[in-house]
Motif scaffolding. Structure first.
Motif, mmCIF file in Angstrom:
data_model
loop_
_atom_site.group_PDB
_atom_site.id
_atom_site.type_symbol
_atom_site.label_atom_id
_atom_site.label_comp_id
_atom_site.label_asym_id
_atom_site.label_seq_id
_atom_site.Cartn_x
_atom_site.Cartn_y
_atom_site.Cartn_z
ATOM 1 N N LYS A 69 -8.250 5.385 -9.068
ATOM 2 C CA LYS A 69 -9.235 5.723 -8.038
ATOM 3 C C LYS A 69 -8.724 5.492 -6.628
ATOM 4 C CE LYS A 69 -11.547 1.209 -8.330
ATOM 5 N NZ LYS A 69 -12.853 0.532 -8.519
ATOM 6 N N TYR A 70 -7.568 4.798 -6.495
ATOM 7 C CA TYR A 70 -7.000 4.574 -5.166
ATOM 8 C C TYR A 70 -5.784 5.482 -4.973
ATOM 9 C CZ TYR A 70 -9.871 0.360 -5.077
ATOM 10 O OH TYR A 70 -10.916 -0.516 -5.098
ATOM 11 N N SER A 71 -5.911 6.410 -4.076
ATOM 12 C CA SER A 71 -4.780 7.294 -3.812
ATOM 13 C C SER A 71 -3.915 6.774 -2.677
ATOM 14 C CB SER A 71 -5.284 8.702 -3.467
ATOM 15 O OG SER A 71 -6.145 8.655 -2.336
ATOM 16 N N ASP A 72 -4.513 6.043 -1.762
ATOM 17 C CA ASP A 72 -3.777 5.476 -0.628
ATOM 18 C C ASP A 72 -3.549 3.993 -0.905
ATOM 19 O OD1 ASP A 72 -2.556 5.005 1.732
ATOM 20 O OD2 ASP A 72 -4.344 5.225 2.989
ATOM 21 N N THR A 73 -2.334 3.608 -1.116
ATOM 22 C CA THR A 73 -2.057 2.218 -1.489
ATOM 23 C C THR A 73 -1.088 1.580 -0.513
ATOM 24 O OG1 THR A 73 -0.177 2.740 -2.912
ATOM 25 C CG2 THR A 73 -2.359 2.784 -3.925
ATOM 26 N N VAL A 74 -1.126 0.261 -0.467
ATOM 27 C CA VAL A 74 -0.193 -0.499 0.348
ATOM 28 C C VAL A 74 0.596 -1.400 -0.582
ATOM 29 C CG1 VAL A 74 0.074 -2.210 2.171
ATOM 30 C CG2 VAL A 74 -1.691 -0.474 2.350
ATOM 31 N N SER A 75 1.881 -1.278 -0.569
ATOM 32 C CA SER A 75 2.729 -2.154 -1.375
ATOM 33 C C SER A 75 3.994 -2.419 -0.590
ATOM 34 C CB SER A 75 3.058 -1.527 -2.734
ATOM 35 O OG SER A 75 3.747 -0.307 -2.552
ATOM 36 N N GLY A 76 4.748 -3.406 -0.993
ATOM 37 C CA GLY A 76 5.971 -3.719 -0.267
ATOM 38 C C GLY A 76 6.748 -4.813 -0.951
ATOM 39 N N THR A 77 7.891 -5.114 -0.388
ATOM 40 C CA THR A 77 8.765 -6.129 -0.968
ATOM 41 C C THR A 77 8.924 -7.342 -0.068
ATOM 42 O OG1 THR A 77 10.583 -4.805 -0.088
ATOM 43 C CG2 THR A 77 10.101 -4.579 -2.429
ATOM 44 N N ALA A 78 8.229 -7.367 1.068
ATOM 45 C CA ALA A 78 8.297 -8.513 1.976
ATOM 46 C C ALA A 78 7.028 -8.540 2.807
ATOM 47 C CB ALA A 78 9.531 -8.421 2.871
ATOM 48 N N TYR A 79 6.840 -9.657 3.523
ATOM 49 C CA TYR A 79 5.640 -9.847 4.330
ATOM 50 C C TYR A 79 6.029 -10.327 5.723
ATOM 51 C CZ TYR A 79 4.070 -10.310 -0.520
ATOM 52 O OH TYR A 79 3.869 -10.124 -1.858
ATOM 53 N N HIS A 80 5.268 -9.847 6.704
ATOM 54 C CA HIS A 80 5.458 -10.268 8.090
ATOM 55 C C HIS A 80 4.137 -10.850 8.585
ATOM 56 C CE1 HIS A 80 6.677 -9.062 12.485
ATOM 57 N NE2 HIS A 80 6.894 -10.339 12.235
ATOM 58 N N PHE A 81 4.122 -12.141 8.875
ATOM 59 C CA PHE A 81 2.916 -12.821 9.348
ATOM 60 C C PHE A 81 3.001 -12.911 10.870
ATOM 61 C CE2 PHE A 81 4.367 -14.526 5.267
ATOM 62 C CZ PHE A 81 3.332 -14.091 4.445
ATOM 63 N N HIS A 82 2.655 -11.834 11.518
ATOM 64 C CA HIS A 82 2.945 -11.698 12.940
ATOM 65 C C HIS A 82 1.921 -12.420 13.802
ATOM 66 C CE1 HIS A 82 3.959 -9.078 16.612
ATOM 67 N NE2 HIS A 82 5.008 -9.835 16.341
ATOM 68 N N ASN A 83 2.420 -13.116 14.829
ATOM 69 C CA ASN A 83 1.569 -13.867 15.766
ATOM 70 C C ASN A 83 0.670 -14.860 15.028
ATOM 71 O OD1 ASN A 83 2.471 -12.719 18.245
ATOM 72 N ND2 ASN A 83 1.309 -10.867 17.783
ATOM 73 N N TRP A 84 1.256 -15.601 14.100
ATOM 74 C CA TRP A 84 0.481 -16.567 13.313
ATOM 75 C C TRP A 84 0.421 -17.903 14.045
ATOM 76 C CZ3 TRP A 84 -1.170 -13.364 9.673
ATOM 77 C CH2 TRP A 84 -2.041 -13.850 8.703
ATOM 78 N N PHE A 85 -0.213 -17.872 15.212
ATOM 79 C CA PHE A 85 -0.353 -19.063 16.038
ATOM 80 C C PHE A 85 -1.773 -19.595 15.940
ATOM 81 C CE2 PHE A 85 3.039 -16.576 18.156
ATOM 82 C CZ PHE A 85 4.076 -17.494 18.045
ATOM 83 N N ALA A 86 -1.963 -20.795 16.466
ATOM 84 C CA ALA A 86 -3.278 -21.433 16.403
ATOM 85 C C ALA A 86 -4.116 -21.160 17.644
ATOM 86 C CB ALA A 86 -3.121 -22.945 16.212
ATOM 87 N N ASN A 87 -3.522 -20.506 18.656
ATOM 88 C CA ASN A 87 -4.273 -20.184 19.872
ATOM 89 C C ASN A 87 -3.578 -19.031 20.571
ATOM 90 O OD1 ASN A 87 -2.309 -21.315 22.004
ATOM 91 N ND2 ASN A 87 -2.597 -23.048 20.603
#
Length: 525
Positions: free
Chosen positions: A396-414
């Protein structure tokens, strides 16, 4: 009782000769004095001897090695005790933060059961099936490869280190972090990890990356060349990472993983890199295209805000093709952007096109070795690799997101730290301290619109600012292990949403309530 104390003194209190002397005195007294009188004499004798030549009474020792553990190592926590061993011994020349205070205690990181179960599921999968997922037809490398990770480190939050460590727990052989005393634009900064009292020791002693991973911190001090700036300065920091790898015993058959703290390969691929027969990791490389790059899912500030465009870091390369590790015989040294020695390669030496080399280099098939900057920026990969998971993809999902790595961008506390980043690092812009949050950068605008529920249809939106909205009903074949904790994901998103509102109260909004872009003053465009 006295006899037992004497035995104890010879094993557990060798560092306290007064205690031993007192107990020997007790052996003589016990034969001639009543018990009550003997206890009184012993108490007085012990007090006198301790005051004249005191000794350490807190941690018990045996042969000089401390047996005193943090409170987290309780009798009920057998799993944590198993992880409390010393880290693997490395080459003695490898630089590490000195331990100035031997008695300082750090709790051993206790892996939450939810994460541990997911790690176990990934690690226990049949290796041949894992290799098949990457198009390798189940072919395996005869030996388990060692992975050496390297990253710069600066203002990253402990939370981000933990996200990375959970994904890679006991996978890396070495994790090397290099910290500089300046930002990319040359502005001085106070080191947070490698200095005295810094956080490096806590990272190492907590064993958050696992008791099979050696964590090493190094520093880079810029004093002699103030004109070495921006990406050229970053390049030299990455070269320092290779120096750490080399001192830690890296060999040509080992694997280098060059990235940032906020970039991490999925654990599934990391295990595949250790066991599967990837062509670019086989012996006898020409080093023209030695890199393996991922298809990286980008999380912008929140687990619920995913950018549509892909990232392509971190980078993998075999030690055989790393400058300082591989054989340099008959390999040319390419000219570079700054003083021909520093920074990125010249474009005529494969920088943006792996086919663009001098003819004599191509004819020799002995292409230059890759330094730290090259691993990060130089062309040298035949294409991205991506997990497809076709068998488990719901129809039922034709548009999917998959990958082999992750980017946690701007993962700051403020967002003060975020603004400082966009002002002083890499492609710095001083106006980042004055603009509304959504106008600081495309990446931040993604998060601003994500938390306000604004879609991708507004006139100012470019491809770099598009994100996957919840209504898109995306199915993620896999996600970071840390994000299996739905409570964390929800709390992180709500916290950052509140911080956006506070930032807008100070600097102004980027959009009206109806989603229309608020054009900033000309001087801030």
């Amino acid at each position: 009782v006295v006899d037992l104390l004497v035995i104890s003194s010879t094993t557990r209190r060798r560092n306290c000769p007064n205690f031993v002397l007192t107990m020997k005195f007790a052996v003589i007294l016990k034969a001639i004095l009543p018990l009550s009188l003997m206890v009184a004499v012993l108490t007085i004798a012990w007090s006198v001897l301790q005051s004249t030549n005191g000794c350490e009474t807190s941690p018990s020792t045996f042969g000089g090695d401390s047996l005193w553990y943090p409170s987290v190592l309780s009798a009920e926590n057998n799993t944590t005790k198993k992880r409390s061993h010393q880290q693997p011994e490395l080459n003695k020349e490898a630089h590490s933060v000195e331990e100035a205070d031997e008695e300082e205690e750090f709790e051993i990181y206790e892996m939450p059961l939810l994460y541990e179960q997911e790690q176990y599921r990934i690690d226990q999968e049949d290796i041949a099936e894992k290799c098949n997922r990457y198009g390798l037809n189940g072919t395996m490398y005869p030996l388990k490869r060692r992975l050496f990770f390297g990253s710069m480190i600066a203002d990253e939050e402990w939370e981000l280190l933990e996200i990375h460590a959970v994904e890679t727990y006991n996978v890396y052989h070495v994790a090397a972090f290099v910290e500089a005393n300046t930002t990319h634009d040359g502005s001085p900064r106070t080191v947070r990890f490698v200095g005295e009292g810094g956080k490096a020791k806590k990272v190492q002693k907590s064993q958050m990356f696992g008791n099979e991973t050696s964590v090493i911190f190094d520093d880079v001090w810029y004093t002699n060349d103030p004109d070495l700036l921006f990406m050229d300065r970053e390049s030299e920091q990455r070269n320092a990472i290779i120096g750490v790898w080399k001192r830690a015993g890296m060999r040509p058959n080992d694997i280098g993983v060059m990235g940032d703290v906020d970039e991490v390969f999925a654990r599934d691929l990391l295990r595949a890199l250790q066991y599967c027969d990837f062509p670019m990791l086989r012996p006898g490389q020409t080093c023209q295209t030695p890199k393996l790059i991922p298809s990286t899912i980008q999380y912008e500030t929140s687990p619920y805000c995913v950018k549509k465009n892909r990232w392509f870091h971190p980078d993998v390369i075999k030690g055989e093709c790393i400058d300082g590790i591989g054989d340099p015989t008959e390999r040319m040294v390419p000219p570079r952007s700054y003083k021909r020695r520093y920074g990125e390669r010249s474009h005529d030496w494969g920088f943006a096109d792996h086919q663009r080399y001098p003819d004599y280099v191509k004819n020799s098939s002995r292409f230059p070795l890759f330094n730290g900057a090259d691993i990060r920026t130089t062309a040298g990969a035949m294409g991205a690799t991506e997990i497809i998971h076709r068998k488990r993809r719901p129809k039922k999902y034709s548009d999917t997101v998959s990958g082999t790595a992750y980017h946690f961008h701007n993962w700051f506390a403020n967002f003060s730290t975020v603004r400082n980043k966009y002002t002083t690092y890499a492609h710095g812009d001083p106006l980042s301290l004055k603009r509304t949050l959504g106008n600081v950068a495309d990446d931040i605008d993604v998060f601003v619109r994500c938390v306000h529920g604004l879609n991708n249809s507004y006139p100012v939106i470019t491809a770099a600012r598009e994100y996957y909205a919840k209504k898109d009903k995306l199915w993620f074949p896999q996600k970071p292990i840390y994000f299996t904790d739905e409570t964390y994901c929800r709390q992180r998103h709500e916290l950052m949403k509140k911080l956006v509102i506070l930032d807008e109260a100070k600097y102004g909004k980027t959009y009206f309530e109806n989603g229309t872009w608020i054009k900033p003053p000309e001087e801030l465009l």
